[in-house]
Each structure stands twice: as C-alpha cells, then as structure tokens.
Scaffold this motif. Structure first.
Motif, PDB file in Angstrom:
ATOM      1  N   CYS A   6       0.851  -1.180   0.000  1.00 35.64           N
ATOM      2  CA  CYS A   6       0.000   0.000   0.000  1.00 35.64           C
ATOM      3  C   CYS A   6       0.891   1.235   0.000  1.00 35.64           C
ATOM      4  O   CYS A   6       1.753   1.383   0.874  1.00 35.64           O
ATOM      5  N   GLU A   7       0.697   2.116  -0.985  1.00 30.16           N
ATOM      6  CA  GLU A   7       1.526   3.319  -1.074  1.00 30.16           C
ATOM      7  C   GLU A   7       1.153   4.352  -0.010  1.00 30.16           C
ATOM      8  O   GLU A   7       1.911   5.284   0.223  1.00 30.16           O
ATOM      9  N   VAL A   8       0.004   4.193   0.626  1.00 30.56           N
ATOM     10  CA  VAL A   8      -0.433   5.151   1.634  1.00 30.56           C
ATOM     11  C   VAL A   8       0.190   4.833   2.997  1.00 30.56           C
ATOM     12  O   VAL A   8       0.785   5.696   3.627  1.00 30.56           O
ATOM     13  N   CYS A   9       0.072   3.558   3.433  1.00 36.22           N
ATOM     14  CA  CYS A   9       0.523   3.223   4.789  1.00 36.22           C
ATOM     15  C   CYS A   9       1.666   2.212   4.841  1.00 36.22           C
ATOM     16  O   CYS A   9       2.241   1.981   5.896  1.00 36.22           O
ATOM     17  N   GLY A  10       1.967   1.560   3.705  1.00 32.61           N
ATOM     18  CA  GLY A  10       3.070   0.609   3.676  1.00 32.61           C
ATOM     19  C   GLY A  10       2.690  -0.826   4.002  1.00 32.61           C
ATOM     20  O   GLY A  10       3.547  -1.708   4.042  1.00 32.61           O
ATOM     21  N   TRP A  11       1.387  -1.096   4.237  1.00 31.02           N
ATOM     22  CA  TRP A  11       0.940  -2.454   4.531  1.00 31.02           C
ATOM     23  C   TRP A  11       1.198  -3.341   3.314  1.00 31.02           C
ATOM     24  O   TRP A  11       1.034  -2.919   2.182  1.00 31.02           O
ATOM     25  N   ILE A  12       1.633  -4.575   3.554  1.00 30.99           N
ATOM     26  CA  ILE A  12       1.942  -5.515   2.480  1.00 30.99           C
ATOM     27  C   ILE A  12       0.838  -6.556   2.359  1.00 30.99           C
ATOM     28  O   ILE A  12       0.501  -7.222   3.348  1.00 30.99           O
ATOM     29  N   TYR A  13       0.284  -6.689   1.157  1.00 22.85           N
ATOM     30  CA  TYR A  13      -0.639  -7.797   0.878  1.00 22.85           C
ATOM     31  C   TYR A  13       0.190  -8.977   0.425  1.00 22.85           C
ATOM     32  O   TYR A  13       0.890  -8.914  -0.586  1.00 22.85           O
ATOM     33  N   ALA A  29      -4.528 -14.400  -5.327  1.00 25.25           N
ATOM     34  CA  ALA A  29      -3.640 -13.434  -5.984  1.00 25.25           C
ATOM     35  C   ALA A  29      -4.224 -12.031  -5.870  1.00 25.25           C
ATOM     36  O   ALA A  29      -5.454 -11.854  -5.825  1.00 25.25           O
ATOM     37  N   PHE A  30      -3.364 -11.027  -5.817  1.00 23.86           N
ATOM     38  CA  PHE A  30      -3.822  -9.637  -5.715  1.00 23.86           C
ATOM     39  C   PHE A  30      -4.787  -9.300  -6.848  1.00 23.86           C
ATOM     40  O   PHE A  30      -5.806  -8.641  -6.635  1.00 23.86           O
ATOM     41  N   GLU A  31      -4.486  -9.778  -8.045  1.00 20.43           N
ATOM     42  CA  GLU A  31      -5.321  -9.499  -9.213  1.00 20.43           C
ATOM     43  C   GLU A  31      -6.732 -10.059  -9.055  1.00 20.43           C
ATOM     44  O   GLU A  31      -7.664  -9.587  -9.693  1.00 20.43           O
ATOM     45  N   ASP A  32      -6.868 -11.087  -8.206  1.00 22.11           N
ATOM     46  CA  ASP A  32      -8.169 -11.734  -8.006  1.00 22.11           C
ATOM     47  C   ASP A  32      -8.977 -11.135  -6.859  1.00 22.11           C
ATOM     48  O   ASP A  32     -10.094 -11.573  -6.597  1.00 22.11           O
ATOM     49  N   PHE A  49      -2.036   0.305  -4.576  1.00 22.46           N
ATOM     50  CA  PHE A  49      -1.040  -0.723  -4.281  1.00 22.46           C
ATOM     51  C   PHE A  49      -0.080  -0.894  -5.455  1.00 22.46           C
ATOM     52  O   PHE A  49      -0.486  -0.805  -6.609  1.00 22.46           O
ATOM     53  N   GLU A  50       1.181  -1.119  -5.140  1.00 29.04           N
ATOM     54  CA  GLU A  50       2.235  -1.362  -6.131  1.00 29.04           C
ATOM     55  C   GLU A  50       2.882  -2.707  -5.861  1.00 29.04           C
ATOM     56  O   GLU A  50       3.018  -3.100  -4.693  1.00 29.04           O
ATOM     57  N   PRO A  51       3.295  -3.421  -6.916  1.00 31.03           N
ATOM     58  CA  PRO A  51       3.985  -4.703  -6.692  1.00 31.03           C
ATOM     59  C   PRO A  51       5.303  -4.504  -5.961  1.00 31.03           C
ATOM     60  O   PRO A  51       5.985  -3.489  -6.150  1.00 31.03           O
TER      61      PRO A  51
END
Length: 53
Positions: A6-13, A29-32, A49-51
């Motif tokens: 997450c580019e806002v808070c840095g949380w990782i999915y 998957a993130f895409e799903d 979100f960014e990879p």
C-alpha cells in the motif's frame, strides 16, 4: 504470486496469507481481489497498491 504494498501506509498484501479478516482466503492473488477491496490498515483503494520486488 507477487506481494503488493500500500503506497499510503506501507501495509503488504501477501497472497500466501490473504486477508482472512475481510473474507480473502490464503492463496488469493492480488489481481483476483474484488474491485471494492480496500487496505485493511488504512482503507486505501486497490489502485493505491504497487507490486513489491
């Protein structure tokens, strides 16, 4: 499967973990993720979100 940050808070999915508290099973998957899914930490939309390499 790639992790996404997450580019806002840095949380990782992490697809291996998913987001079970919000109905996302491990292995998803993130895409799903549903289009209306938001960051569980700060509520940012999926588009923020960014990879992660």
């Amino acid at each position: 499967m790639k992790k996404y940050k997450c580019e806002v808070c840095g949380w990782i999915y992490d697809p291996a973990t998913g987001d079970p508290e919000h109905g996302v099973k491990p292995g998803t998957a993130f895409e799903d993720l549903p289009d209306d899914w938001v960051c569980p930490e700060c509520g940012a939309p999926k588009s923020m979100f960014e990879p992660v390499d």
